[in-house]
Every structure is written in C-alpha cells, then in structure tokens.
Scaffold this active site. Structure first.
Site, PDB file in Angstrom:
ATOM      1  NE  ARG A 150      38.001 -60.922  35.106  1.00  0.00           N
ATOM      2  CZ  ARG A 150      39.215 -60.891  35.616  1.00  0.00           C
ATOM      3  NH1 ARG A 150      39.732 -61.990  36.160  1.00  0.00           N
ATOM      4  NH2 ARG A 150      39.934 -59.778  35.591  1.00  0.00           N
ATOM      5  CD  GLU A 196      34.249 -63.528  41.423  1.00  0.00           C
ATOM      6  OE1 GLU A 196      34.933 -62.519  41.725  1.00  0.00           O
ATOM      7  OE2 GLU A 196      34.720 -64.502  40.836  1.00  0.00           O
ATOM      8  CG  HIS A 250      38.402 -63.611  41.517  1.00  0.00           C
ATOM      9  ND1 HIS A 250      37.546 -62.887  40.730  1.00  0.00           N
ATOM     10  CD2 HIS A 250      39.579 -63.676  40.827  1.00  0.00           C
ATOM     11  CE1 HIS A 250      38.160 -62.518  39.625  1.00  0.00           C
ATOM     12  NE2 HIS A 250      39.402 -62.981  39.664  1.00  0.00           N
TER      13      HIS A 250
END
EC number: 1.1.1.290
Length: 371
Positions: A208, A237, A254
């Site tokens: 993360r 993000e 990601h």
C-alpha cells in the site's frame, strides 16, 4: 437478486447465473447505485463504510482483494452485513513481479540475487511466498513480522527487527495498511527510517502506498541519497506525486497482482464465500490454462530473468505509467491504465520446457507447479 460489481472485475459469469449484475465505476460508486442491490462486489478503490451502505438493502459485500483497509469492518458488522475478501488470490502474481524486480535490481547494481541479503517486511500470503521462493533459490533472507513473531507460528525465514531488515541489500514490503495500534504500518518507512537506506540498496513496495512516506522518499531521492526504488503503490492514488515518480527507477500503476489468474481467483473466492453465506453448495471452477509452451532454459540468473520477462515485462508498465501521467488528467489516466490493463498471465498458465540447471530446480518447481 441484484448484484452491483466493480466494472474491472472479471469472471462475473458465476454471479450472473445468480441474478442481475450491474457494473459500475468503483471509484465513483454512490449510495444511489445500491438502491435495490443485495450484493456489492468491489476492489480496493471503493471506500465501503456506513455512509455508503446504511439504509440500502445490501446484505453481502465482497472485495476481490488481499487488503481490507478500504472497508470499515466494524460498520458492516453493526449493520448486519456479511463480508468476504480474497486473501492470497493474487499472491503468486505479486511474487512473480517482485522476483523480476529483485533480479532487475541486482542486474543494475552488479550483484547476484543468490549472493545478496534480502529483507522481507511482512510474511503473509505474498511476503511468505516471496521468502519461500528466495529460499529455494539459495538467497539469504531475513524477515520482519511482529504479529507473526508474537504468535509463535513457524516463519519461513529468520525473524528480526525492522531496522535489521533495513540493513539488507534488497528490501521488499508486504504489509497491510493499518493506521493505529502497536503494529500500525502507515508511514512505517518514515523520513527517519528512510534515512537508513543508501544508494547501494534497493527498496520495492507492492503493498500500500502510505506504508512509505512518499514525500520524504521523494526528498531523499532528489538529494541522491536514497535507495534504488521500485514502486507499484503510491500515496494519493490515483494521483501519485510527480516528483516521486520522476525519481523512482521503475514504477507501475498498482498492478503487481493484476494477472488474469489472480483476478479470476478473486472473483471465484467471493462466489464461494457468497455460496457459503447463502447456504448453497459452491460449484468447482477451473482457472484459465494454456496449451502453449514457454521454451527457455534456466542456467543462471540472467536466464531466469529472461524467462520471467517472457511472461511479463515490468519496464512496459513503467513506460505506460510515465506516458499516461504526463497528460492533462493524471488521475483519470492512472485509472485507465488499470481498467484497460493488457492480459498478463502467471507462469502456471504455460507449460515450461527447457533445461534447468540444478541450483534453479527447487525454484522452478515452485514457479510452474501449484502450491
């Protein structure tokens, strides 16, 4: 039954046999879309909380993801809504990404992975698999996982403190994002800990974005003092810090776990969980496989890297990310890269053919066989 699902979820045919499936943009989902929905299926971009669900007919929420930091579990419990997620669904895809990243970094830094010290932070489904693969390769691996250490459970590698792991040649992060408690991971690598890392080291993160203080890392890299950095995840993000992207060696949007098989497993695991919740038998399902052959010998680490790159090329994700975020709407571009991600298959998808040197056979047997 009405099922609302993130439009980026594949293999929804199993749910379509149960009712009507409406596909939505997971990042912009609102309560209005759930007015008559009984089931909600999401990915990591949807914040699932009381504000979204209270007063709706939703009784089952499934997240086709490993992490659950986007879901308010306490609120779901209070509302009487069942929850399921998919731990481990894309662990193999992320591990293949990390193995390629480690080999690429070693190639760039003039070292071999076998002779390097690798620190793995977090030894869950992904980190544990990465550690096991590196053990099979004969690398020196140390790990940091305080909850695992306290539990007394067997670890795949020797456990130590975080500062000792940050002394390794290559460091890869595999922890969930937690905001409080003794094992909080938000800014686990803050400015102080990042300052322990130098240019001769490598830092990889596929967990993360907020596990690393992105601004502190950008400052360190701008000063030429930080590690060789490969990031798949970012704070804020879908709008990563442009200053950080400019200075990392390789980046991706990601998608470390975005394999066809990983996405398929995520949906299948949610369907199995829904069947158990509904008191129904879960039908067996078979993941996609190919009759195609990857014909490539593995005599050394260069061959191993070439084999991994036959299936997936990290540099292509980096190129696409930099080109997309240079446009007028970086946030939309970031999401578009994920939505329209080209099919990427795990090594299990193919049959491998080619001579494998003895030192690489233990790893090859894991790469091409279910575990």
């Amino acid at each position: 039954m009405h099922i609302v699902a993130d439009e980026n979820m594949p293999a929804l045919e199993c749910f379509e046999r149960r009712g009507t499936v409406t596909r939505v943009n997971g990042r912009t989902l609102t309560r209005d879309a759930l007015a008559d929905a009984e089931v909600l299926l999401v990915r990591s971009v949807t914040r699932v909380d009381r504000a979204l669900l209270e007063g709706t007919p939703v009784r089952f929420v499934g997240s086709a993801t490993i992490g659950t930091d986007h879901v308010d579990r306490a609120a779901l419990d209070a509302l009487g809504i069942a929850f399921a997620h998919a731990p481990g669904c894309n662990a193999r895809a992320v591990a293949e990404y990390v193995l390629q990243a480690l080999l690429l970094a070693c190639q760039r830094q003039g070292r071999t992975l076998h002779e390097s010290r690798v620190g793995v932070v977090g030894l869950g489904n992904v980190g544990g698999r990465v550690a096991a693969w590196l053990n099979a390769l004969g690398a020196t691996v140390i790990g940091c996982d305080p909850p695992l250490a306290r539990s007394g459970a067997r670890a795949p590698v020797p456990l130590t403190g975080l500062d000792a792991v940050l002394d390794a040649d290559l460091i890869t992060l595999h922890v969930p994002l937690t905001l409080d408690g003794e094992d909080a991971t938000r800014h686990l690598l803050d400015a102080e800990r990042l300052a322990l890392l130098g240019p001769e080291q490598t830092l990889i993160s596929t967990c993360r974005g907020a596990v690393i203080d992105n601004r502190a890392l950008a400052r360190q890299l701008a000063a030429g003092q930080g590690p060789l950095t490969l990031l798949d995840v970012w704070e804020n993000e879908p709008r990563p810090d442009p200053a950080l992207l400019e200075r990392v060696w390789l980046g991706s949007p990601h998608v470390a776990g975005y394999s066809v098989e990983g996405k398929w497993r995520g949906t299948a695991m949610l369907h199995d969980a829904w069947c158990r919740w509904a008191g129904e038998a879960a039908p067996g399902a078979t993941p996609p496989v190919s009759g195609e052959t990857l014909d490539a010998p593995v005599h050394d680490e260069a061959d191993l890297l070439a084999l991994l790159r036959r299936a997936y090329r990290l540099h292509e994700d980096d190129r696409r990310l930099r080109e997309a975020l240079a446009g007028d709407d970086p946030g939309a571009a970031f999401d578009a890269l994920r939505k329209h991600y080209p099919p990427r298959h795990e090594l299990l998808y193919w049959r491998h053919q080619g001579e494998v040197a003895a030192p690489f056979k233990p790893l090859a047997s894991r790469l091409f066989a279910p575990e």
